[in-house]
Scaffold this motif. Structure first.
Motif, PDB file in Angstrom:
ATOM      1  N   MET A   1       0.828  -1.205   0.000  1.00 12.71           N
ATOM      2  CA  MET A   1       0.000   0.000   0.000  1.00 12.71           C
ATOM      3  C   MET A   1       0.863   1.255   0.000  1.00 12.71           C
ATOM      4  N   MET A   2       1.931   1.260   0.808  1.00 13.43           N
ATOM      5  CA  MET A   2       2.779   2.447   0.871  1.00 13.43           C
ATOM      6  C   MET A   2       3.483   2.695  -0.462  1.00 13.43           C
ATOM      7  N   ALA A   3       3.910   1.645  -1.139  1.00 14.90           N
ATOM      8  CA  ALA A   3       4.536   1.811  -2.457  1.00 14.90           C
ATOM      9  C   ALA A   3       3.563   2.455  -3.433  1.00 14.90           C
ATOM     10  N   ASN A   4       2.314   2.019  -3.403  1.00 15.22           N
ATOM     11  CA  ASN A   4       1.313   2.575  -4.308  1.00 15.22           C
ATOM     12  C   ASN A   4       0.932   4.003  -3.948  1.00 15.22           C
ATOM     13  N   HIS A   5       0.908   4.304  -2.662  1.00 14.67           N
ATOM     14  CA  HIS A   5       0.606   5.673  -2.240  1.00 14.67           C
ATOM     15  C   HIS A   5       1.707   6.643  -2.659  1.00 14.67           C
ATOM     16  N   LEU A   6       2.957   6.238  -2.457  1.00 18.54           N
ATOM     17  CA  LEU A   6       4.068   7.181  -2.593  1.00 18.54           C
ATOM     18  C   LEU A   6       4.583   7.342  -4.014  1.00 18.54           C
ATOM     19  N   VAL A   7       4.382   6.348  -4.872  1.00 18.11           N
ATOM     20  CA  VAL A   7       5.002   6.399  -6.200  1.00 18.11           C
ATOM     21  C   VAL A   7       4.529   7.604  -7.009  1.00 18.11           C
ATOM     22  N   SER A   8       3.315   8.040  -6.786  1.00 15.85           N
ATOM     23  CA  SER A   8       2.801   9.188  -7.537  1.00 15.85           C
ATOM     24  C   SER A   8       2.990  10.513  -6.813  1.00 15.85           C
ATOM     25  N   LYS A   9       3.502  10.454  -5.588  1.00 16.04           N
ATOM     26  CA  LYS A   9       3.602  11.671  -4.777  1.00 16.04           C
ATOM     27  C   LYS A   9       5.036  12.156  -4.571  1.00 16.04           C
ATOM     28  N   LEU A  10       5.994  11.245  -4.617  1.00 12.82           N
ATOM     29  CA  LEU A  10       7.383  11.669  -4.479  1.00 12.82           C
ATOM     30  C   LEU A  10       7.933  12.128  -5.825  1.00 12.82           C
ATOM     31  N   PRO A  11       8.633  13.267  -5.871  1.00 17.46           N
ATOM     32  CA  PRO A  11       9.213  13.736  -7.136  1.00 17.46           C
ATOM     33  C   PRO A  11      10.252  12.744  -7.674  1.00 17.46           C
ATOM     34  N   LYS A  12       9.999  12.227  -8.871  1.00 19.96           N
ATOM     35  CA  LYS A  12      10.851  11.168  -9.429  1.00 19.96           C
ATOM     36  C   LYS A  12      12.283  11.634  -9.687  1.00 19.96           C
ATOM     37  N   LYS A  13      12.457  12.925  -9.905  1.00 17.96           N
ATOM     38  CA  LYS A  13      13.806  13.428 -10.165  1.00 17.96           C
ATOM     39  C   LYS A  13      14.655  13.476  -8.899  1.00 17.96           C
ATOM     40  N   ASP A  14      13.996  13.410  -7.745  1.00 15.89           N
ATOM     41  CA  ASP A  14      14.718  13.521  -6.477  1.00 15.89           C
ATOM     42  C   ASP A  14      14.749  12.217  -5.673  1.00 15.89           C
ATOM     43  N   TRP A  15      13.725  11.369  -5.871  1.00 17.43           N
ATOM     44  CA  TRP A  15      13.575  10.198  -5.008  1.00 17.43           C
ATOM     45  C   TRP A  15      13.425   8.909  -5.811  1.00 17.43           C
ATOM     46  N   LYS A  16      14.049   7.866  -5.306  1.00 14.45           N
ATOM     47  CA  LYS A  16      13.878   6.515  -5.833  1.00 14.45           C
ATOM     48  C   LYS A  16      13.291   5.652  -4.725  1.00 14.45           C
ATOM     49  N   ILE A  17      12.204   4.932  -5.052  1.00 12.76           N
ATOM     50  CA  ILE A  17      11.544   4.067  -4.078  1.00 12.76           C
ATOM     51  C   ILE A  17      11.969   2.619  -4.326  1.00 12.76           C
ATOM     52  N   HIS A  18      12.379   1.947  -3.264  1.00 12.34           N
ATOM     53  CA  HIS A  18      12.745   0.532  -3.312  1.00 12.34           C
ATOM     54  C   HIS A  18      11.838  -0.225  -2.345  1.00 12.34           C
ATOM     55  N   ILE A  19      11.431  -1.423  -2.708  1.00 19.95           N
ATOM     56  CA  ILE A  19      10.683  -2.281  -1.783  1.00 19.95           C
ATOM     57  C   ILE A  19      11.344  -3.653  -1.778  1.00 19.95           C
ATOM     58  N   VAL A  20      11.547  -4.195  -0.581  1.00 19.68           N
ATOM     59  CA  VAL A  20      12.310  -5.438  -0.422  1.00 19.68           C
ATOM     60  C   VAL A  20      11.451  -6.491   0.267  1.00 19.68           C
ATOM     61  N   ASP A  21      11.407  -7.674  -0.322  1.00 18.65           N
ATOM     62  CA  ASP A  21      10.706  -8.808   0.287  1.00 18.65           C
ATOM     63  C   ASP A  21      11.278 -10.089  -0.289  1.00 18.65           C
TER      64      ASP A  21
ATOM     65  N   THR B   1       1.514   8.409   4.601  1.00 15.81           N
ATOM     66  CA  THR B   1       1.881   9.049   3.329  1.00 15.81           C
ATOM     67  C   THR B   1       2.004  10.552   3.509  1.00 15.81           C
ATOM     68  N   ASP B   2       1.023  11.150   4.164  1.00 18.34           N
ATOM     69  CA  ASP B   2       1.081  12.597   4.424  1.00 18.34           C
ATOM     70  C   ASP B   2       2.309  12.946   5.261  1.00 18.34           C
ATOM     71  N   ASN B   3       2.592  12.118   6.266  1.00 16.28           N
ATOM     72  CA  ASN B   3       3.710  12.434   7.157  1.00 16.28           C
ATOM     73  C   ASN B   3       5.068  12.247   6.490  1.00 16.28           C
ATOM     74  N   ILE B   4       5.178  11.320   5.565  1.00 20.62           N
ATOM     75  CA  ILE B   4       6.428  11.179   4.807  1.00 20.62           C
ATOM     76  C   ILE B   4       6.699  12.463   4.013  1.00 20.62           C
ATOM     77  N   LEU B   5       5.660  12.984   3.382  1.00 23.72           N
ATOM     78  CA  LEU B   5       5.813  14.209   2.593  1.00 23.72           C
ATOM     79  C   LEU B   5       6.131  15.400   3.487  1.00 23.72           C
ATOM     80  N   LEU B   6       5.517  15.457   4.661  1.00 22.60           N
ATOM     81  CA  LEU B   6       5.804  16.537   5.601  1.00 22.60           C
ATOM     82  C   LEU B   6       7.240  16.428   6.119  1.00 22.60           C
ATOM     83  N   TYR B   7       7.673  15.214   6.382  1.00 21.99           N
ATOM     84  CA  TYR B   7       9.042  15.005   6.862  1.00 21.99           C
ATOM     85  C   TYR B   7      10.060  15.471   5.823  1.00 21.99           C
TER      86      TYR B   7
END
Length: 411
Positions: free
Chosen positions: A15-35, A310-316
Protein backbone atom coordinates in the motif's frame (compact mmCIF):
# COMPACT_ATOMS: atom_id res chain seq x y z
CA UNK A 1 19.08 10.93 -5.88
CA UNK A 2 17.64 10.03 -2.47
CA UNK A 3 16.36 6.60 -1.48
CA UNK A 4 13.13 5.70 0.25
CA UNK A 5 13.23 2.02 1.21
CA UNK A 6 10.21 -0.06 2.20
CA UNK A 7 10.95 -3.31 4.00
CA UNK A 8 8.19 -5.84 3.39
CA UNK A 9 5.83 -6.20 0.42
CA UNK A 10 2.86 -7.47 2.37
CA UNK A 11 -0.34 -5.50 2.88
CA UNK A 12 1.18 -2.40 4.50
CA UNK A 13 4.35 -2.22 2.38
CA UNK A 14 2.52 -2.68 -0.92
CA UNK A 15 0.00 0.00 0.00
CA UNK A 16 2.78 2.45 0.87
CA UNK A 17 4.54 1.81 -2.46
CA UNK A 18 1.31 2.58 -4.31
CA UNK A 19 0.61 5.67 -2.24
CA UNK A 20 4.07 7.18 -2.59
CA UNK A 21 5.00 6.40 -6.20
CA UNK A 22 2.80 9.19 -7.54
CA UNK A 23 3.60 11.67 -4.78
CA UNK A 24 7.38 11.67 -4.48
CA UNK A 25 9.21 13.74 -7.14
CA UNK A 26 10.85 11.17 -9.43
CA UNK A 27 13.81 13.43 -10.17
CA UNK A 28 14.72 13.52 -6.48
CA UNK A 29 13.57 10.20 -5.01
CA UNK A 30 13.88 6.51 -5.83
CA UNK A 31 11.54 4.07 -4.08
CA UNK A 32 12.75 0.53 -3.31
CA UNK A 33 10.68 -2.28 -1.78
CA UNK A 34 12.31 -5.44 -0.42
CA UNK A 35 10.71 -8.81 0.29
CA UNK A 36 12.08 -12.32 0.07
CA UNK A 37 8.78 -14.00 -0.86
CA UNK A 38 7.16 -14.20 -4.31
CA UNK A 39 3.64 -14.90 -3.09
CA UNK A 40 1.28 -12.32 -1.61
CA UNK A 41 -1.39 -13.84 0.63
CA UNK A 42 -4.82 -12.51 1.48
CA UNK A 43 -4.42 -13.38 5.13
CA UNK A 44 -8.08 -12.80 6.20
CA UNK A 45 -8.88 -15.66 3.82
CA UNK A 46 -6.94 -18.11 5.99
CA UNK A 47 -9.99 -18.12 8.30
CA UNK A 48 -12.14 -19.55 5.50
CA UNK A 49 -9.71 -22.11 4.07
CA UNK A 50 -10.22 -24.75 6.80
CA UNK A 51 -13.97 -24.78 6.13
CA UNK A 52 -13.71 -25.03 2.32
CA UNK A 53 -15.33 -21.60 1.94
CA UNK A 54 -12.36 -20.22 0.02
CA UNK A 55 -10.06 -22.07 -2.33
CA UNK A 56 -6.29 -21.86 -2.35
CA UNK A 57 -6.32 -19.74 -5.50
CA UNK A 58 -8.57 -17.12 -3.89
CA UNK A 59 -6.11 -16.25 -1.13
CA UNK A 60 -2.80 -15.99 -2.97
CA UNK A 61 -1.37 -14.11 -5.94
CA UNK A 62 2.05 -13.17 -7.29
CA UNK A 63 3.12 -10.23 -5.15
CA UNK A 64 5.08 -8.41 -7.84
CA UNK A 65 1.95 -7.66 -9.87
CA UNK A 66 0.80 -5.26 -7.13
CA UNK A 67 4.07 -3.30 -7.00
CA UNK A 68 3.60 -0.18 -9.15
CA UNK A 69 5.85 0.77 -12.05
CA UNK A 70 8.56 3.14 -10.95
CA UNK A 71 9.27 1.20 -7.75
CA UNK A 72 12.39 -0.95 -7.62
CA UNK A 73 11.28 -4.39 -6.42
CA UNK A 74 14.07 -6.38 -4.72
CA UNK A 75 13.36 -10.00 -3.89
CA UNK A 76 15.95 -10.78 -1.26
CA UNK A 77 16.14 -11.73 2.39
CA UNK A 78 16.65 -8.81 4.75
CA UNK A 79 19.56 -9.57 7.04
CA UNK A 80 19.80 -6.48 9.25
CA UNK A 81 18.90 -2.82 9.57
CA UNK A 82 21.84 -0.59 10.47
CA UNK A 83 19.91 2.43 11.72
CA UNK A 84 23.04 4.26 12.83
CA UNK A 85 24.43 4.32 9.29
CA UNK A 86 21.13 4.33 7.34
CA UNK A 87 21.86 0.98 5.73
CA UNK A 88 19.95 -2.25 5.13
CA UNK A 89 22.02 -5.41 4.77
CA UNK A 90 20.49 -7.84 2.26
CA UNK A 91 21.55 -11.39 1.48
CA UNK A 92 23.32 -10.07 -1.64
CA UNK A 93 24.51 -6.57 -0.91
CA UNK A 94 23.68 -3.41 0.98
CA UNK A 95 21.01 -0.77 0.38
CA UNK A 96 21.30 2.78 1.72
CA UNK A 97 18.28 4.86 2.65
CA UNK A 98 17.34 8.41 3.48
CA UNK A 99 13.90 7.33 4.71
CA UNK A 100 13.05 3.81 5.83
CA UNK A 101 9.55 2.36 6.17
CA UNK A 102 9.39 -0.85 8.19
CA UNK A 103 6.47 -3.01 7.09
CA UNK A 104 7.86 -6.42 8.02
CA UNK A 105 4.64 -7.60 9.68
CA UNK A 106 4.34 -10.29 12.31
CA UNK A 107 4.35 -14.07 12.40
CA UNK A 108 3.42 -16.91 14.70
CA UNK A 109 5.98 -18.37 17.09
CA UNK A 110 4.64 -21.74 18.30
CA UNK A 111 8.04 -22.63 19.71
CA UNK A 112 7.48 -20.01 22.44
CA UNK A 113 5.18 -22.46 24.27
CA UNK A 114 6.57 -25.76 25.50
CA UNK A 115 5.07 -28.72 23.66
CA UNK A 116 3.10 -26.74 21.11
CA UNK A 117 5.37 -27.36 18.14
CA UNK A 118 5.74 -31.05 18.93
CA UNK A 119 5.41 -34.24 16.93
CA UNK A 120 1.65 -33.54 17.02
CA UNK A 121 2.02 -30.23 15.13
CA UNK A 122 -0.33 -30.46 12.12
CA UNK A 123 -1.65 -33.80 13.42
CA UNK A 124 -3.77 -32.92 16.45
CA UNK A 125 -2.42 -29.38 17.00
CA UNK A 126 -3.00 -26.79 14.29
CA UNK A 127 -2.85 -23.08 13.54
CA UNK A 128 -4.81 -21.23 10.87
CA UNK A 129 -2.70 -18.05 10.87
CA UNK A 130 -0.43 -19.41 8.15
CA UNK A 131 -1.32 -20.62 4.67
CA UNK A 132 0.25 -24.01 5.36
CA UNK A 133 -1.49 -24.31 8.72
CA UNK A 134 -4.91 -23.43 7.32
CA UNK A 135 -4.53 -25.99 4.51
CA UNK A 136 -3.42 -28.74 6.90
CA UNK A 137 -6.38 -27.96 9.15
CA UNK A 138 -8.76 -28.06 6.16
CA UNK A 139 -7.55 -31.55 5.32
CA UNK A 140 -7.95 -32.62 8.93
CA UNK A 141 -11.50 -31.26 9.26
CA UNK A 142 -12.67 -32.93 6.06
CA UNK A 143 -12.30 -36.34 7.71
CA UNK A 144 -12.64 -35.51 11.41
CA UNK A 145 -15.57 -37.30 12.97
CA UNK A 146 -15.88 -35.29 16.17
CA UNK A 147 -14.60 -34.95 19.72
CA UNK A 148 -13.31 -32.07 21.82
CA UNK A 149 -12.35 -29.07 19.69
CA UNK A 150 -10.45 -26.40 21.60
CA UNK A 151 -9.90 -22.98 20.00
CA UNK A 152 -7.13 -21.28 21.92
CA UNK A 153 -5.29 -17.94 22.07
CA UNK A 154 -1.82 -17.97 23.62
CA UNK A 155 -1.37 -14.25 24.35
CA UNK A 156 -2.07 -10.80 22.99
CA UNK A 157 -1.40 -9.00 20.72
CA UNK A 158 -2.34 -11.12 17.70
CA UNK A 159 -3.20 -10.41 14.11
CA UNK A 160 -6.95 -9.82 13.75
CA UNK A 161 -7.96 -10.30 17.40
CA UNK A 162 -11.47 -11.51 16.51
CA UNK A 163 -10.33 -14.25 14.10
CA UNK A 164 -10.14 -17.02 16.74
CA UNK A 165 -13.70 -16.26 17.82
CA UNK A 166 -14.81 -16.24 14.19
CA UNK A 167 -13.18 -19.64 13.80
CA UNK A 168 -15.23 -21.02 16.69
CA UNK A 169 -18.45 -19.62 15.20
CA UNK A 170 -17.69 -20.96 11.73
CA UNK A 171 -16.79 -24.34 13.22
CA UNK A 172 -20.24 -24.47 14.80
CA UNK A 173 -21.86 -23.87 11.39
CA UNK A 174 -19.49 -26.25 9.63
CA UNK A 175 -20.26 -29.18 11.89
CA UNK A 176 -23.98 -28.48 11.74
CA UNK A 177 -23.84 -28.71 7.95
CA UNK A 178 -21.93 -31.98 8.25
CA UNK A 179 -24.61 -33.15 10.71
CA UNK A 180 -22.08 -34.00 13.41
CA UNK A 181 -22.46 -30.93 15.65
CA UNK A 182 -23.83 -33.15 18.41
CA UNK A 183 -20.56 -35.07 18.30
CA UNK A 184 -18.36 -31.98 18.70
CA UNK A 185 -17.71 -30.13 21.95
CA UNK A 186 -16.32 -26.65 21.20
CA UNK A 187 -14.39 -24.77 23.88
CA UNK A 188 -12.97 -21.28 23.45
CA UNK A 189 -9.91 -20.61 25.63
CA UNK A 190 -8.57 -17.08 26.02
CA UNK A 191 -6.03 -15.27 28.22
CA UNK A 192 -8.49 -12.38 28.45
CA UNK A 193 -11.27 -11.97 31.00
CA UNK A 194 -13.92 -12.16 28.26
CA UNK A 195 -14.44 -13.59 24.80
CA UNK A 196 -13.93 -10.28 23.02
CA UNK A 197 -10.96 -7.95 23.32
CA UNK A 198 -13.28 -5.01 24.01
CA UNK A 199 -15.35 -4.95 27.21
CA UNK A 200 -18.57 -3.62 25.65
CA UNK A 201 -18.42 -6.34 22.97
CA UNK A 202 -18.02 -9.04 25.61
CA UNK A 203 -21.06 -7.79 27.51
CA UNK A 204 -23.19 -7.31 24.39
CA UNK A 205 -22.29 -10.45 22.47
CA UNK A 206 -21.92 -13.09 25.14
CA UNK A 207 -25.20 -14.57 23.95
CA UNK A 208 -23.49 -15.83 20.78
CA UNK A 209 -21.40 -18.33 22.72
CA UNK A 210 -24.40 -19.55 24.70
CA UNK A 211 -26.57 -19.71 21.57
CA UNK A 212 -24.00 -21.83 19.76
CA UNK A 213 -23.20 -23.98 22.80
CA UNK A 214 -19.56 -22.94 22.87
CA UNK A 215 -17.89 -23.25 26.25
CA UNK A 216 -15.77 -20.31 27.41
CA UNK A 217 -12.60 -20.54 29.50
CA UNK A 218 -11.13 -17.14 30.41
CA UNK A 219 -7.94 -15.90 32.11
CA UNK A 220 -6.02 -18.91 30.81
CA UNK A 221 -2.29 -18.14 30.70
CA UNK A 222 -0.87 -21.20 29.00
CA UNK A 223 2.37 -22.66 30.33
CA UNK A 224 2.64 -25.77 28.17
CA UNK A 225 0.92 -28.20 25.85
CA UNK A 226 0.87 -31.76 27.16
CA UNK A 227 0.64 -33.26 23.69
CA UNK A 228 1.03 -36.83 24.98
CA UNK A 229 -2.15 -36.54 27.06
CA UNK A 230 -3.99 -34.00 24.86
CA UNK A 231 -4.17 -31.18 27.41
CA UNK A 232 -3.21 -27.54 27.60
CA UNK A 233 -2.06 -26.42 31.03
CA UNK A 234 -1.78 -22.92 32.45
CA UNK A 235 0.52 -21.49 35.11
CA UNK A 236 -1.84 -22.36 37.97
CA UNK A 237 -2.22 -25.94 36.68
CA UNK A 238 -5.68 -25.41 35.23
CA UNK A 239 -6.17 -27.95 32.44
CA UNK A 240 -8.31 -28.10 29.30
CA UNK A 241 -8.46 -31.37 27.41
CA UNK A 242 -8.74 -31.63 23.65
CA UNK A 243 -8.92 -34.06 20.78
CA UNK A 244 -8.21 -31.31 18.26
CA UNK A 245 -6.39 -28.14 19.33
CA UNK A 246 -6.63 -25.09 17.06
CA UNK A 247 -4.30 -22.58 18.61
CA UNK A 248 -3.16 -19.04 17.92
CA UNK A 249 0.48 -19.11 19.00
CA UNK A 250 2.40 -16.09 20.25
CA UNK A 251 2.59 -13.43 17.55
CA UNK A 252 5.97 -11.71 17.15
CA UNK A 253 7.56 -9.19 14.84
CA UNK A 254 10.02 -10.34 12.20
CA UNK A 255 13.39 -11.70 13.33
CA UNK A 256 15.17 -8.92 11.43
CA UNK A 257 13.87 -6.49 14.04
CA UNK A 258 15.54 -8.55 16.78
CA UNK A 259 18.78 -8.84 14.78
CA UNK A 260 18.73 -5.07 14.32
CA UNK A 261 18.01 -4.32 18.01
CA UNK A 262 15.07 -2.13 17.02
CA UNK A 263 12.19 -3.86 18.79
CA UNK A 264 10.63 -4.72 22.12
CA UNK A 265 10.47 -8.18 23.71
CA UNK A 266 8.09 -9.36 20.97
CA UNK A 267 10.12 -7.72 18.17
CA UNK A 268 7.56 -4.97 17.58
CA UNK A 269 9.07 -1.56 16.81
CA UNK A 270 8.33 1.23 19.33
CA UNK A 271 6.29 3.68 17.27
CA UNK A 272 4.54 6.98 17.89
CA UNK A 273 0.86 5.97 17.99
CA UNK A 274 -0.38 9.02 16.07
CA UNK A 275 2.43 9.89 13.62
CA UNK A 276 3.77 6.34 12.99
CA UNK A 277 7.33 7.60 13.27
CA UNK A 278 9.86 5.41 15.06
CA UNK A 279 10.45 6.59 18.63
CA UNK A 280 14.18 5.94 18.26
CA UNK A 281 15.06 7.07 14.72
CA UNK A 282 13.39 10.07 13.12
CA UNK A 283 13.98 8.92 9.51
CA UNK A 284 12.37 5.53 10.18
CA UNK A 285 8.61 5.05 9.99
CA UNK A 286 6.66 1.92 10.90
CA UNK A 287 3.32 0.61 9.68
CA UNK A 288 0.99 -2.34 10.10
CA UNK A 289 1.71 -5.35 12.24
CA UNK A 290 5.37 -4.33 12.72
CA UNK A 291 4.42 -1.49 15.09
CA UNK A 292 3.80 -1.68 18.83
CA UNK A 293 0.92 0.82 18.69
CA UNK A 294 -2.15 -0.35 20.67
CA UNK A 295 -4.31 -0.68 17.57
CA UNK A 296 -5.72 -3.86 16.09
CA UNK A 297 -3.26 -5.74 13.87
CA UNK A 298 -5.49 -5.94 10.80
CA UNK A 299 -5.46 -4.96 7.14
CA UNK A 300 -8.05 -2.23 7.56
CA UNK A 301 -5.87 -0.60 10.23
CA UNK A 302 -2.85 -0.68 7.92
CA UNK A 303 -5.03 0.92 5.24
CA UNK A 304 -5.97 3.82 7.54
CA UNK A 305 -2.38 4.12 8.77
CA UNK A 306 -1.08 4.28 5.20
CA UNK A 307 -3.08 7.41 4.42
CA UNK A 308 -1.71 9.26 7.45
CA UNK A 309 1.81 7.91 6.96
CA UNK A 310 1.88 9.05 3.33
CA UNK A 311 1.08 12.60 4.42
CA UNK A 312 3.71 12.43 7.16
CA UNK A 313 6.43 11.18 4.81
CA UNK A 314 5.81 14.21 2.59
CA UNK A 315 5.80 16.54 5.60
CA UNK A 316 9.04 15.01 6.86
CA UNK A 317 10.71 15.58 3.49
CA UNK A 318 9.64 19.22 3.62
CA UNK A 319 10.91 19.59 7.22
CA UNK A 320 7.42 20.33 8.48
CA UNK A 321 5.79 19.08 11.70
CA UNK A 322 4.17 15.68 11.36
CA UNK A 323 0.45 15.12 11.71
CA UNK A 324 -0.47 13.47 14.99
CA UNK A 325 -3.52 12.18 13.22
CA UNK A 326 -3.84 8.40 13.27
CA UNK A 327 -6.41 7.55 15.95
CA UNK A 328 -6.19 3.76 15.99
CA UNK A 329 -9.18 3.43 13.67
CA UNK A 330 -10.19 -0.18 13.02
CA UNK A 331 -13.15 -1.44 11.04
CA UNK A 332 -13.84 -5.16 11.18
CA UNK A 333 -16.48 -7.66 10.11
CA UNK A 334 -16.89 -10.56 12.53
CA UNK A 335 -18.20 -13.73 10.90
CA UNK A 336 -20.70 -15.41 13.24
CA UNK A 337 -21.68 -18.37 11.07
CA UNK A 338 -24.94 -19.28 9.34
CA UNK A 339 -24.26 -16.61 6.68
CA UNK A 340 -24.30 -13.79 9.20
CA UNK A 341 -21.69 -11.38 10.51
CA UNK A 342 -21.24 -8.44 12.86
CA UNK A 343 -19.50 -5.16 12.12
CA UNK A 344 -17.44 -3.20 14.64
CA UNK A 345 -15.86 0.23 14.22
CA UNK A 346 -13.58 1.64 16.93
CA UNK A 347 -10.31 3.45 17.69
CA UNK A 348 -7.84 4.03 20.52
CA UNK A 349 -10.39 5.80 22.71
CA UNK A 350 -13.81 4.67 21.49
CA UNK A 351 -14.91 1.08 22.02
CA UNK A 352 -17.28 -0.58 19.53
CA UNK A 353 -20.90 0.47 20.02
CA UNK A 354 -24.22 -0.13 18.29
CA UNK A 355 -25.48 2.07 15.46
CA UNK A 356 -25.29 2.24 11.68
CA UNK A 357 -22.41 2.41 9.22
CA UNK A 358 -21.22 4.28 7.24
CA UNK A 359 -24.23 6.63 7.20
CA UNK A 360 -26.14 7.83 10.25
CA UNK A 361 -29.56 6.26 10.51
CA UNK A 362 -29.60 4.51 7.14
CA UNK A 363 -26.50 2.34 7.31
CA UNK A 364 -26.92 0.14 5.33
CA UNK A 365 -24.70 -1.84 7.71
CA UNK A 366 -25.57 -2.38 11.36
CA UNK A 367 -22.95 -2.13 14.08
CA UNK A 368 -22.76 -4.94 16.66
CA UNK A 369 -25.81 -6.61 15.10
CA UNK A 370 -25.80 -9.86 13.17
CA UNK A 371 -27.00 -9.56 9.58
CA UNK A 372 -26.61 -11.15 6.18
CA UNK A 373 -25.55 -7.73 4.82
CA UNK A 374 -22.54 -7.76 7.14
CA UNK A 375 -21.73 -11.29 5.94
CA UNK A 376 -21.81 -10.11 2.33
CA UNK A 377 -19.58 -7.22 3.35
CA UNK A 378 -17.10 -9.68 4.86
CA UNK A 379 -16.99 -11.72 1.66
CA UNK A 380 -16.82 -8.59 -0.53
CA UNK A 381 -13.76 -7.42 1.36
CA UNK A 382 -11.61 -9.93 -0.54
CA UNK A 383 -12.38 -8.12 -3.82
CA UNK A 384 -11.82 -4.76 -2.13
CA UNK A 385 -8.48 -5.97 -0.81
CA UNK A 386 -7.07 -7.12 -4.16
CA UNK A 387 -8.53 -4.27 -6.21
CA UNK A 388 -8.51 -1.25 -3.89
CA UNK A 389 -6.61 -1.56 -0.62
CA UNK A 390 -3.35 -2.90 -2.05
CA UNK A 391 -3.45 -0.27 -4.78
CA UNK A 392 -3.81 2.54 -2.25
CA UNK A 393 -7.36 3.43 -3.32
CA UNK A 394 -9.54 4.88 -0.58
CA UNK A 395 -12.78 3.07 0.25
CA UNK A 396 -15.73 5.40 -0.51
CA UNK A 397 -17.47 6.86 2.57
CA UNK A 398 -14.94 5.31 4.98
CA UNK A 399 -12.58 7.90 6.42
CA UNK A 400 -9.12 7.28 7.81
CA UNK A 401 -10.23 8.58 11.19
CA UNK A 402 -13.19 7.08 12.97
CA UNK A 403 -16.44 8.96 12.50
CA UNK A 404 -18.96 9.18 15.33
CA UNK A 405 -21.87 9.52 12.89
CA UNK A 406 -24.46 6.83 13.32
CA UNK A 407 -22.97 5.51 16.54
CA UNK A 408 -24.87 5.20 19.80
CA UNK A 409 -22.04 6.57 21.93
CA UNK A 410 -24.07 6.68 25.15
CA UNK A 411 -24.89 2.96 25.17
Amino acid sequence: MKNLVILGAGTAGTMMANHLVSKLPKKDWKIHIVDQFKTHYYQPGFLFLPFDIYTEEQVKKVGKKFIPKGVNYIQQRIEKIDAENNLVDLENGTLSYDILIIATGSKIAPDEVEGMMSEEWKKSIFDFYTYEGALALRNKLRDWQGGKLVVHITEMPIKCPVAPLEFAFLADSYFKKKKIRDKVEITYVTPLSGAFTKEFCSKSLGYLLEEKNIKLVTDFAIERVDFENNKIIDYIDKEVGYDLLVTVPTNMGDEVIERSCLGDDLNFVPTHPNTLQSLENENIFVIGDATNVPASKAGSVAHFQAETLTDNILLYIDNKPLKEEFDGHANCFIETGNNKALLIDFNYKQEPVTGTFPFSGIGPLKLLKESIFNHWGKLAFRWIYWNMLLKGISIPFVSRNMSLKGKNINN
